[in-house]
Design a protein around this motif. Sequence first.
Motif, mmCIF file in Angstrom:
data_model
loop_
_atom_site.group_PDB
_atom_site.id
_atom_site.type_symbol
_atom_site.label_atom_id
_atom_site.label_comp_id
_atom_site.label_asym_id
_atom_site.label_seq_id
_atom_site.Cartn_x
_atom_site.Cartn_y
_atom_site.Cartn_z
ATOM 1 N N GLU A 61 0.841 -1.200 0.000
ATOM 2 C CA GLU A 61 0.000 0.000 0.000
ATOM 3 C C GLU A 61 0.874 1.247 0.000
ATOM 4 O OE1 GLU A 61 -3.148 0.146 -0.293
ATOM 5 O OE2 GLU A 61 -3.910 -1.851 0.237
ATOM 6 N N ALA A 62 0.388 2.311 -0.651
ATOM 7 C CA ALA A 62 1.153 3.556 -0.709
ATOM 8 C C ALA A 62 1.468 4.071 0.690
ATOM 9 C CB ALA A 62 0.386 4.599 -1.506
ATOM 10 N N SER A 63 0.536 3.925 1.607
ATOM 11 C CA SER A 63 0.766 4.397 2.974
ATOM 12 C C SER A 63 1.888 3.619 3.650
ATOM 13 C CB SER A 63 -0.522 4.280 3.795
ATOM 14 O OG SER A 63 -0.992 2.937 3.813
ATOM 15 N N ASP A 64 1.984 2.310 3.371
ATOM 16 C CA ASP A 64 3.060 1.511 3.942
ATOM 17 C C ASP A 64 4.396 1.828 3.267
ATOM 18 O OD1 ASP A 64 1.303 0.346 5.670
ATOM 19 O OD2 ASP A 64 1.216 -1.597 4.646
ATOM 20 N N VAL A 65 4.352 2.073 1.958
ATOM 21 C CA VAL A 65 5.570 2.469 1.247
ATOM 22 C C VAL A 65 6.146 3.739 1.873
ATOM 23 C CG1 VAL A 65 6.440 3.392 -0.943
ATOM 24 C CG2 VAL A 65 4.989 1.350 -0.930
ATOM 25 N N ASP A 66 5.291 4.710 2.115
ATOM 26 C CA ASP A 66 5.764 5.974 2.679
ATOM 27 C C ASP A 66 6.180 5.814 4.139
ATOM 28 O OD1 ASP A 66 5.370 7.201 0.230
ATOM 29 O OD2 ASP A 66 3.325 7.825 0.717
ATOM 30 N N ALA A 67 5.510 4.935 4.857
ATOM 31 C CA ALA A 67 5.924 4.646 6.236
ATOM 32 C C ALA A 67 7.307 3.998 6.251
ATOM 33 C CB ALA A 67 4.902 3.727 6.912
ATOM 34 N N GLY A 68 7.580 3.166 5.267
ATOM 35 C CA GLY A 68 8.902 2.560 5.171
ATOM 36 C C GLY A 68 9.987 3.593 4.928
ATOM 37 N N ALA A 69 9.714 4.556 4.049
ATOM 38 C CA ALA A 69 10.689 5.616 3.779
ATOM 39 C C ALA A 69 10.914 6.473 5.023
ATOM 40 C CB ALA A 69 10.216 6.479 2.612
ATOM 41 N N GLU A 70 9.851 6.759 5.770
ATOM 42 C CA GLU A 70 9.991 7.511 7.015
ATOM 43 C C GLU A 70 10.864 6.739 8.008
ATOM 44 O OE1 GLU A 70 8.757 10.469 8.066
ATOM 45 O OE2 GLU A 70 7.433 11.026 6.397
ATOM 46 N N ALA A 71 10.627 5.427 8.101
ATOM 47 C CA ALA A 71 11.423 4.600 9.004
ATOM 48 C C ALA A 71 12.886 4.572 8.575
ATOM 49 C CB ALA A 71 10.857 3.173 9.051
ATOM 50 N N LEU A 72 13.118 4.472 7.274
ATOM 51 C CA LEU A 72 14.493 4.462 6.780
ATOM 52 C C LEU A 72 15.173 5.796 7.095
ATOM 53 C CD1 LEU A 72 16.719 3.031 5.182
ATOM 54 C CD2 LEU A 72 15.709 3.971 3.080
ATOM 55 N N ALA A 73 14.483 6.904 6.900
ATOM 56 C CA ALA A 73 15.054 8.201 7.218
ATOM 57 C C ALA A 73 15.417 8.283 8.693
ATOM 58 C CB ALA A 73 14.080 9.302 6.853
ATOM 59 N N THR A 74 14.571 7.732 9.551
ATOM 60 C CA THR A 74 14.822 7.751 10.998
ATOM 61 C C THR A 74 16.096 7.015 11.355
ATOM 62 O OG1 THR A 74 12.471 7.964 11.520
ATOM 63 C CG2 THR A 74 13.884 7.063 13.246
ATOM 64 N N VAL A 75 16.272 5.806 10.793
ATOM 65 C CA VAL A 75 17.470 5.034 11.149
ATOM 66 C C VAL A 75 18.718 5.606 10.500
ATOM 67 C CG1 VAL A 75 16.087 2.974 11.562
ATOM 68 C CG2 VAL A 75 17.144 3.293 9.331
ATOM 69 N N LEU A 76 18.598 6.141 9.297
ATOM 70 C CA LEU A 76 19.771 6.758 8.652
ATOM 71 C C LEU A 76 20.225 7.988 9.436
ATOM 72 C CD1 LEU A 76 18.830 6.561 4.858
ATOM 73 C CD2 LEU A 76 20.368 5.064 6.135
ATOM 74 N N ALA A 77 19.271 8.761 9.947
ATOM 75 C CA ALA A 77 19.638 9.929 10.751
ATOM 76 C C ALA A 77 20.402 9.501 11.995
ATOM 77 C CB ALA A 77 18.376 10.705 11.127
ATOM 78 N N ARG A 78 19.957 8.418 12.612
ATOM 79 C CA ARG A 78 20.663 7.944 13.814
ATOM 80 C C ARG A 78 22.068 7.448 13.474
ATOM 81 N NH1 ARG A 78 19.827 6.135 18.981
ATOM 82 N NH2 ARG A 78 21.230 4.463 19.677
ATOM 83 N N LEU A 79 22.162 6.638 12.420
ATOM 84 C CA LEU A 79 23.447 6.028 12.089
ATOM 85 C C LEU A 79 24.463 7.048 11.574
ATOM 86 C CD1 LEU A 79 22.245 2.770 10.282
ATOM 87 C CD2 LEU A 79 22.991 3.029 12.661
ATOM 88 N N SER A 80 23.983 8.150 11.018
ATOM 89 C CA SER A 80 24.900 9.130 10.427
ATOM 90 C C SER A 80 25.230 10.299 11.354
ATOM 91 C CB SER A 80 24.300 9.669 9.126
ATOM 92 O OG SER A 80 23.072 10.331 9.364
ATOM 93 N N ARG A 81 24.840 10.196 12.617
ATOM 94 C CA ARG A 81 25.177 11.266 13.575
ATOM 95 C C ARG A 81 26.675 11.394 13.731
ATOM 96 N NH1 ARG A 81 20.902 9.522 18.297
ATOM 97 N NH2 ARG A 81 18.994 10.138 17.208
#
Length: 399
Positions: free
Chosen positions: A379-399
Amino acid sequence: MADVTASGLLADIADVGRDRTRGGYSRHVFDTAELDLREWFAGEARRRGLDLEQDRNGNLWAWWGGPGPDAVVTGSHLDSVPGGGAFDGPLGVVSALSAVDIMRERGVTPAKPLAVVVFGEEEGGRFGVPCLGSRLSTGSLPAEKALRLRDPDGVTFADAARRSGLDPERIGADPELVGRIGRFVELHVEQGRGLVDLGGPVAVGSTVIAHGRWRLTFAGQGNHAGATPMDDRRDPMLPAAETVAAVRRIAASAPATRATVGRLAPNPGGTNVIASTVDVWLDARGPDVPSVVRDVEAAARAAAEAEGCTVELREESWSDEVVFDPALRDELSAELGDVPALPTGAGHDAAVLSAHVPAAMLYVRNPTGVSHAPEEFAEASDVDAGAEALATVLARLSR
């Protein structure tokens, strides 16, 4: 630059590589559809001000802040199986691009180099070996073996790479590039129904089961279908067919093991011709693969001998079970609110890289549970939720 959702980016490429015969998509490394997608990716990278480079093995890297050590890397692949779904591979690429947009919208500037990567020939749909780009880069596949691989039209990987602007003499292990990766995260549509049953849109990966591919070549005597009496034939199609049935029977008796014949190629392939050879490709996965392959080979040899034919078995690829980095897995799960960790029977570039760098997977819910087929979906909503989740973990890992 306007923010673009992952679902919107996925819609942008929805018409590229549609397979009007099989349904779904057929996008294979260095073919027209895959090259069009590479050009699309390059344009999206430039629009985000990312520095684009193609490595010696044809993988694409889009760098935020320029290449450097201890990089946080994410991405996936753009190729597909023949007649595959719209999400397997491209979802990880569009989500990575969208995650860059989301991080910028949140005011996040990575303190470490961050890259979006597109690996070539992950599915092995053209040259038969999965994760070809990542295997070459890590040195787990010798360059000389890769260069000799042929597609169904007889084109070698060396020739296809040369036509796409690569130097075959430079193809192979790239320890300097792999050494830049500090941690790698790949987002992928789930290939199964774990998240459907758990009722959530996102999970992290725990393990990838052992898996491999083998080719059985049955050889007999090609001849005329109408002029050759039935009792005067050495038809390799018969032992090939018996072996296909034996694969199902043998795998069914091995707990937690899956074995499949998804491709069979008679030569010369005429309707009114008794084949001279038949190639059968075996895909086997799970804890008991070695004994399953041995039993399949024994069944194939018995069937071939009964028909006066011969059979040769060749291993084309093998990957041991992969356990993703537990510390990284738990860090990502906690950052996302203790989302579940799921195993998979599907191979990924992240699994290849895991032998060299800490690697992790994020999965996005697939309500059909179907993959490698046109019915694959998210679902489009799940696709976008996945991108939000990826952004969250990338922000943490790239601190």
